[in-house]
Enzyme design. Structure first.
Site, short mmCIF file in Angstrom:
data_model
loop_
_atom_site.label_atom_id
_atom_site.label_comp_id
_atom_site.label_asym_id
_atom_site.label_seq_id
_atom_site.Cartn_x
_atom_site.Cartn_y
_atom_site.Cartn_z
N CYS A 187 0.96 -1.30 0.10
CA CYS A 187 -0.06 0.08 -0.01
C CYS A 187 0.87 1.34 -0.12
O CYS A 187 0.26 2.44 -0.46
CB CYS A 187 -1.11 -0.06 1.28
SG CYS A 187 -2.32 -1.17 1.29
N HIS A 238 -2.89 7.47 2.28
CA HIS A 238 -3.49 6.18 1.55
C HIS A 238 -4.75 6.01 2.40
O HIS A 238 -5.06 6.34 3.25
CB HIS A 238 -2.53 5.08 2.11
CG HIS A 238 -2.94 3.66 1.97
ND1 HIS A 238 -3.32 3.24 0.78
CD2 HIS A 238 -3.08 2.67 2.70
CE1 HIS A 238 -3.72 2.22 0.94
NE2 HIS A 238 -3.76 1.69 1.97
N ASN A 291 -9.88 0.80 -0.37
CA ASN A 291 -8.61 0.41 -0.37
C ASN A 291 -8.03 0.03 -1.63
O ASN A 291 -8.34 -1.36 -1.97
CB ASN A 291 -8.16 -0.37 0.98
CG ASN A 291 -6.57 -0.26 1.09
OD1 ASN A 291 -5.98 0.21 -0.13
ND2 ASN A 291 -6.15 -0.93 1.92
#
Length: 334
Positions: free
Chosen positions: A116, A256, A286
């Site tokens: 990520c 993020h 996500n």
């Protein structure tokens, strides 16, 4: 000789058309819209459908859009690098597929895997190619088809993930714009807590690994949240302090998009109001390496030359980091 900085001169992006809502998820596993919204802040996510359709499908479209918006001849691109956890194949690289289908036939290509935090790792890598003075046009692609490794029988993970991909063009400048500072960190203590257990060289695919559902994301949510909520906020605060930036100096935080509570903690740590934080987790979930470039893509028309941006991310590994980015142009989203 003047110092060379690497500045973003354009952004492209792609999100699939198909939407998977919390109501859809609640028909697969024991969960509710209220629970998902309260815990993570996600309302829906995009999913890439179609047999034989991988990350490159989204990357090709993001790069084509980027080239069109920047009026760049693809044959001028010297590097195409892709950050992803979900490549089309173990080999060849997804970058080679993207470069081929976008006409970047003179570019060297390679993939990176920073989970990520992948976009931050790829952005710093691409910036270093520019800073070397040897390269003038570097395309950084970053995204994931997370639905390809999401277990829709696991109520703890299947509401979290979606698919998206972004791309940015890096070019040299001798002005104080672009990627001005980067902090990247890794602590392998976290590797068992966020992992796809099988499919690599340690545990190759077998009937047993498939039957045990070991080719999907496994996450110990409590452990990951504990580290993420502190590490992402800490590194964002560290890079701001290191560069003498107060909350008034920061135009945007670009976090993020994993969990709204983590995003909120990062903003509070920097003393920045939430209206200066890019948030689209409610729409896309996500998308791993895709979250930050997709934010830049969506907000591009609101960005102004000279805006101070703090990018921050946390991912598997554990990997985390922050980038101080001074935006190089006034918004021109197509």
């Amino acid at each position: 000789m003047d110092k060379i900085n690497a500045v973003i001169t354009g952004v492209g992006g792609y999100v699939p058309e198909d939407v998977l809502t919390n109501e859809d998820i609640s028909k697969m596993v024991d969960t509710t819209d209220e629970w998902i919204m309260t815990r993570v802040g996600i309302k829906e996510r995009r999913i890439l459908k179609g047999e034989g359709v991988g990350l490159s499908y989204m990357g090709i479209r993001a790069v084509k859009q980027l080239l069109e918006k920047t009026n760049l001849n693809p044959e001028e691109v010297e590097v195409v690098l892709t950050a992803t956890t979900t490549p089309d194949h173990h080999f060849p690289t997804t970058s080679s597929i993207i470069a081929y289908h976008t006409g970047c036939k003179n570019a060297m290509t390679f993939d990176m895997q920073g989970a990520c935090a992948g976009f931050l790792y790829a952005l710093e890598t691409g910036a270093n190619y520019i800073r070397s003075g040897r390269y003038k046009k570097v395309v950084v692609v970053s995204g994931d088809k997370m639905t390809s490794i999401t277990d829709y029988q696991d109520r703890s993970t299947c509401p979290l993930f979606g698919d998206a991909c972004g791309a940015v063009l890096l070019e040299p400048t001798t002005e104080e714009f672009g990627v001005l500072d980067t902090i990247l960190r890794t602590d392998g203590v976290g590797y068992p807590h966020l992992i796809m257990k099988s499919g690599g060289s340690a545990y190759p695919p077998s009937h047993e690994t498939v039957d045990n559902r070991e080719h999907f994301v496994y996450q110990d949510g409590r452990v990951v949240f504990k580290y993420a909520v502190s590490y992402m906020a800490d590194v964002a605060a560290e890079i701001a302090e290191k560069n003498g930036l107060t909350h008034d100096d920061i135009a945007w935080i670009v976090p993020h998009q994993a969990n709204l509570r983590i995003i909120d903690a990062t903003a509070k740590r920097l003393g920045v109001d939430m209206d200066k934080v890019m948030i689209n987790i409610q729409k896309y979930g996500n998308t791993s390496a895709g979250t930050i470039p997709i934010c830049l893509w969506e907000w591009e028309n609101q960005l102004k030359k000279g805006d101070n941006l703090i990018l921050a991310a946390f991912g598997a590994g554990f990997t985390w980091g922050a980038v101080y980015l001074k935006w190089g142009y006034d918004g021109k989203k197509a």
